[in-house]
Design a protein around this motif. Structure first.
Motif, PDB file in Angstrom:
ATOM      1  N   GLY A  72      11.219  13.352  -0.207  1.00  0.00           N
ATOM      2  CA  GLY A  72       9.933  13.163   1.009  1.00  0.00           C
ATOM      3  C   GLY A  72       8.741  12.381   0.503  1.00  0.00           C
ATOM      4  N   GLY A  73       7.801  12.858   1.806  1.00  0.00           N
ATOM      5  CA  GLY A  73       7.090  11.746   1.305  1.00  0.00           C
ATOM      6  C   GLY A  73       7.018  10.652   2.072  1.00  0.00           C
ATOM      7  N   GLY A  74       7.411  10.579   3.524  1.00  0.00           N
ATOM      8  CA  GLY A  74       7.929   9.890   4.460  1.00  0.00           C
ATOM      9  C   GLY A  74       7.630   8.022   3.631  1.00  0.00           C
ATOM     10  N   ALA A  75       7.617   6.901   4.755  1.00  0.00           N
ATOM     11  CA  ALA A  75       7.135   5.982   4.008  1.00  0.00           C
ATOM     12  C   ALA A  75       5.977   5.368   3.779  1.00  0.00           C
ATOM     13  N   SER A  76       4.942   6.119   3.705  1.00  0.00           N
ATOM     14  CA  SER A  76       3.437   5.585   3.635  1.00  0.00           C
ATOM     15  C   SER A  76       3.536   6.685   1.710  1.00  0.00           C
ATOM     16  N   LEU A  77       4.430   7.333   1.683  1.00  0.00           N
ATOM     17  CA  LEU A  77       4.321   7.602  -0.220  1.00  0.00           C
ATOM     18  C   LEU A  77       5.258   6.547  -0.807  1.00  0.00           C
ATOM     19  N   GLN A  78       6.102   5.828  -0.119  1.00  0.00           N
ATOM     20  CA  GLN A  78       7.196   4.859  -0.730  1.00  0.00           C
ATOM     21  C   GLN A  78       6.331   3.370  -0.892  1.00  0.00           C
ATOM     22  N   PHE A  79       4.383   3.391  -0.133  1.00  0.00           N
ATOM     23  CA  PHE A  79       3.826   2.613  -0.706  1.00  0.00           C
ATOM     24  C   PHE A  79       3.232   2.533  -1.715  1.00  0.00           C
ATOM     25  N   ALA A  80       2.712   3.596  -1.796  1.00  0.00           N
ATOM     26  CA  ALA A  80       2.298   3.814  -3.301  1.00  0.00           C
ATOM     27  C   ALA A  80       3.496   3.582  -4.188  1.00  0.00           C
ATOM     28  N   THR A  98       0.153  -3.012  10.627  1.00  0.00           N
ATOM     29  CA  THR A  98      -0.952  -1.337  10.531  1.00  0.00           C
ATOM     30  C   THR A  98       0.250  -1.134   9.148  1.00  0.00           C
ATOM     31  N   TRP A  99       0.982  -0.838   9.579  1.00  0.00           N
ATOM     32  CA  TRP A  99       2.478  -0.703   8.170  1.00  0.00           C
ATOM     33  C   TRP A  99       2.071  -1.613   7.087  1.00  0.00           C
ATOM     34  N   ALA A 100       2.539  -2.849   7.308  1.00  0.00           N
ATOM     35  CA  ALA A 100       1.979  -3.928   6.439  1.00  0.00           C
ATOM     36  C   ALA A 100       0.298  -3.457   5.708  1.00  0.00           C
ATOM     37  N   ILE A 142       8.213  -6.702   2.101  1.00  0.00           N
ATOM     38  CA  ILE A 142       7.927  -7.455   3.880  1.00  0.00           C
ATOM     39  C   ILE A 142       8.379  -6.063   4.282  1.00  0.00           C
ATOM     40  N   THR A 143       7.520  -5.640   5.419  1.00  0.00           N
ATOM     41  CA  THR A 143       7.939  -5.085   6.610  1.00  0.00           C
ATOM     42  C   THR A 143       8.831  -5.517   7.491  1.00  0.00           C
ATOM     43  N   THR A 144       9.501  -5.245   7.826  1.00  0.00           N
ATOM     44  CA  THR A 144      10.932  -5.810   8.799  1.00  0.00           C
ATOM     45  C   THR A 144      10.839  -6.099   9.681  1.00  0.00           C
ATOM     46  N   ASN A 145      10.094  -5.147  10.415  1.00  0.00           N
ATOM     47  CA  ASN A 145      10.091  -4.552  11.691  1.00  0.00           C
ATOM     48  C   ASN A 145       8.963  -4.078  11.854  1.00  0.00           C
ATOM     49  N   ASN A 146       7.856  -4.267  13.007  1.00  0.00           N
ATOM     50  CA  ASN A 146       6.515  -4.049  12.906  1.00  0.00           C
ATOM     51  C   ASN A 146       6.714  -2.895  14.016  1.00  0.00           C
ATOM     52  N   ALA A 165      11.946  -4.257   0.777  1.00  0.00           N
ATOM     53  CA  ALA A 165      11.125  -3.952   2.483  1.00  0.00           C
ATOM     54  C   ALA A 165      11.451  -2.752   3.027  1.00  0.00           C
ATOM     55  N   ASP A 166      10.113  -2.774   3.431  1.00  0.00           N
ATOM     56  CA  ASP A 166      10.019  -1.249   4.272  1.00  0.00           C
ATOM     57  C   ASP A 166      10.893  -1.422   5.801  1.00  0.00           C
ATOM     58  N   MET A 167      11.884  -0.449   5.909  1.00  0.00           N
ATOM     59  CA  MET A 167      12.943  -1.153   7.221  1.00  0.00           C
ATOM     60  C   MET A 167      13.172  -0.131   7.952  1.00  0.00           C
ATOM     61  N   SER A 168      11.500   1.176   7.889  1.00  0.00           N
ATOM     62  CA  SER A 168      11.506   1.803   8.783  1.00  0.00           C
ATOM     63  C   SER A 168      12.403   2.071   9.556  1.00  0.00           C
ATOM     64  N   SER A 169      11.731   0.952  10.533  1.00  0.00           N
ATOM     65  CA  SER A 169      11.725   1.089  11.832  1.00  0.00           C
ATOM     66  C   SER A 169      12.995   0.410  12.504  1.00  0.00           C
ATOM     67  N   ASP A 170      13.313  -0.699  11.880  1.00  0.00           N
ATOM     68  CA  ASP A 170      14.879  -1.042  11.985  1.00  0.00           C
ATOM     69  C   ASP A 170      15.818  -1.405  11.507  1.00  0.00           C
ATOM     70  N   GLY A 186      12.848   3.902   3.804  1.00  0.00           N
ATOM     71  CA  GLY A 186      12.631   4.018   5.327  1.00  0.00           C
ATOM     72  C   GLY A 186      12.134   5.561   5.729  1.00  0.00           C
ATOM     73  N   GLY A 187      11.168   5.330   6.558  1.00  0.00           N
ATOM     74  CA  GLY A 187      11.186   7.218   6.931  1.00  0.00           C
ATOM     75  C   GLY A 187      12.850   7.121   8.180  1.00  0.00           C
ATOM     76  N   ALA A 188      13.359   8.461   8.092  1.00  0.00           N
ATOM     77  CA  ALA A 188      14.509   8.551   8.666  1.00  0.00           C
ATOM     78  C   ALA A 188      14.600   9.177   9.909  1.00  0.00           C
ATOM     79  N   GLN A 189      12.898   8.643  10.911  1.00  0.00           N
ATOM     80  CA  GLN A 189      12.670   9.226  11.972  1.00  0.00           C
ATOM     81  C   GLN A 189      12.424   8.388  12.477  1.00  0.00           C
ATOM     82  N   LYS A 190      12.913   7.352  12.296  1.00  0.00           N
ATOM     83  CA  LYS A 190      12.011   6.117  13.389  1.00  0.00           C
ATOM     84  C   LYS A 190      13.968   5.079  14.403  1.00  0.00           C
ATOM     85  N   ASN A 191      15.258   6.227  12.957  1.00  0.00           N
ATOM     86  CA  ASN A 191      15.931   5.609  13.268  1.00  0.00           C
ATOM     87  C   ASN A 191      17.701   6.022  13.110  1.00  0.00           C
TER      88      ASN A 191
HETATM   89  C1  LIG Z   1       6.673   5.429  10.776  1.00  0.00           C
HETATM   90  C2  LIG Z   1       6.327   3.803   9.766  1.00  0.00           C
HETATM   91  C3  LIG Z   1       6.072   4.010   8.290  1.00  0.00           C
HETATM   92  C4  LIG Z   1       5.442   5.593   8.577  1.00  0.00           C
HETATM   93  O1  LIG Z   1       6.090   6.719   7.993  1.00  0.00           O
HETATM   94  P1  LIG Z   1       6.112   7.918   7.309  1.00  0.00           P
HETATM   95  O2  LIG Z   1       7.578   8.398   6.950  1.00  0.00           O
HETATM   96  O3  LIG Z   1       5.688   8.437   8.815  1.00  0.00           O
HETATM   97  O4  LIG Z   1       5.283   7.697   6.598  1.00  0.00           O
HETATM   98  C5  LIG Z   1       5.603   3.106   7.435  1.00  0.00           C
HETATM   99  N1  LIG Z   1       6.169   1.539   8.485  1.00  0.00           N
HETATM  100  C6  LIG Z   1       6.862   1.583   9.346  1.00  0.00           C
HETATM  101  C7  LIG Z   1       7.740   0.533   9.410  1.00  0.00           C
HETATM  102  C8  LIG Z   1       6.654   2.562  10.074  1.00  0.00           C
HETATM  103  O5  LIG Z   1       7.122   1.695  10.978  1.00  0.00           O
END
Ligand SMILES: *Cc1c(COP(=O)(O)O)cnc(C)c1O
Length: 357
Positions: A72-80, A98-100, A142-146, A165-170, A186-191
């Motif tokens: 849980g907690g989204g990608a944002s919790l992984q930042f911490a 912004t996410w990086a 790194i953040t692979t996709n901004n 790597a934060d790969m949330s959006s790719d 990665g937060g699942a809600q992007k892809n």
């Molecule tokens: C949307 C996004 C986040 C934040 O994701 P949450 O699941 O809302 O915390 C982090 N990194 C990237 C690259 C995103 O696109």
């Protein structure tokens, strides 16, 4: 009527994914219970969790020695969570948007952060290339996709230190050499599915590097690995839908097919932008994202943004208003978006251009 969904996240999902999720919300198979009601410790959910992990492992070709977590907690919790577990003295980050920046901010709570390169000087419109990864850091992030600025790195970097790597959006948009990464999240809600679940792929060796002793239980990767994401109640229905997405990806032919679909859609839209007299892309050509395609009105036409949005809206297009940090438009072309929807957008761009020129 079904819209053409270009939302940046939560993302569009394939029809079969939504249909199967809808059925499961009423009844899971012939279990007499729905996915919202079954015990997370029962055999029905156990099988779903197992299959989801196996599918992701198969589709992404995750090698031996890695664990897959659904948190849980989204990608944002992984930042911490990443620095809480792994930043012992110093870590290196790339600041690509912004996410990086959000990840960097959290890391600074735990130790020294070495920002190797930043593209902030050009409003994050490119992906930095001239940097050397130091060997005296705990990891490189790194953040692979901004997602907001529409830049992407389409290769897997070689790193002398653990690459995170934060790969949330790719994620799932191309084959990735997972063995080059120590941790992917990665937060699942992007892809990958609906909001509510975060996928983490972690190299088990990383668990040996944790020296901090005051990490709260739920934020310890070791606890999550040892309990197979079930230390507490996992987001059961979101995981179910991720399974459906993975089944769908597999049925279409896996990541090679997702890769060519992404390229085809991006080519169609970028070609329309590049040949336009009214629209212009915001990201450097060599770093353009295939997932989030950002463009604005050229000088002299900027007062016409609302008119274009009204036209696209009349065509059933949703989600293309740009993020406030870039302005203009952002068309997110995640896996489930069909090329026909991109064609509708491209046709609307041409129609608009013909009307105002
Ligand atoms: C949307 C996004 C986040 C934040 O994701 P949450 O699941 O809302 O915390 C982090 N990194 C990237 C690259 C995103 O696109």
């Amino acid at each position: 009527m079904r819209k053409h969904i270009f939302n940046a996240g939560p993302c569009i999902l394939a029809d079969v994914v939504r249909e199967n999720t809808a059925k499961a919300v009423i009844e899971l198979g012939n279990s007499g219970q729905s996915i919202l009601e079954v015990s997370h410790r029962g055999k029905d959910f156990e099988a779903i969790l197992k299959e989801t992990k196996e599918l992701l492992t198969e589709i992404m070709e995750i090698p031996e020695g890695y664990s897959v977590l659904f948190l849980g907690g989204g990608a944002s919790l992984q930042f911490a969570m990443v620095p809480f577990n792994f930043l012992n003295t110093k870590a290196a980050y790339l600041n690509t948007g912004t996410w990086a920046s959000g990840a960097i901010k959290e890391a600074r709570l735990f130790g020294e952060v070495n920002v190797l390169a930043s593209s902030e000087d050009k409003n994050f419109g490119y992906y930095p290339k001239n940097f050397t990864i130091p060997t005296d850091v705990d990891y490189f992030h790194i953040t692979t996709n901004n997602t907001i600025f529409g830049t992407e790195i389409l290769k897997d970097l070689d790193s002398p230190v653990p690459l995170i790597a934060d790969m949330s959006s790719d994620i799932l948009s191309r084959p990735v050499d997972v063995s080059k990464y120590a941790l992917i999240y990665g937060g699942a809600q992007k892809n990958m599915g609906p909001a509510g679940v975060t996928v983490v792929i972690i190299k088990n060796e990383m668990l040996e590097r944790v020296t901090r002793t005051n990490i709260p239980t739920m934020l310890k990767y070791r606890v999550q690995v040892e309990n197979d994401s079930m230390k507490n109640t996992p987001p059961c229905s979101a995981i179910f839908t991720v399974r459906e997405v993975l089944r769908w990806v597999k049925s279409l032919g896996g990541l090679k097919v997702m890769d060519s679909r992404a390229q085809e859609k991006a080519d169609l839209l970028y070609n329309a932008i590049d040949s336009s007299k009214v629209f212009v892309g915001t990201a450097a050509k060599e770093d353009r994202s295939r997932m989030n395609i950002c463009f604005v009105m050229k000088e002299g036409y900027q007062d016409k943004e609302a008119d274009f949005l009204a036209l696209t809206s009349s065509k059933g297009i949703v989600g293309i208003k740009g993020h406030r940090s870039v302005g203009g438009f952002r068309a997110s072309c995640y896996n489930a978006l069909e090329i026909a929807s991109v064609q509708v957008l491209v046709d609307a761009m041409k129609e608009f251009e013909n009307a105002i020129l």
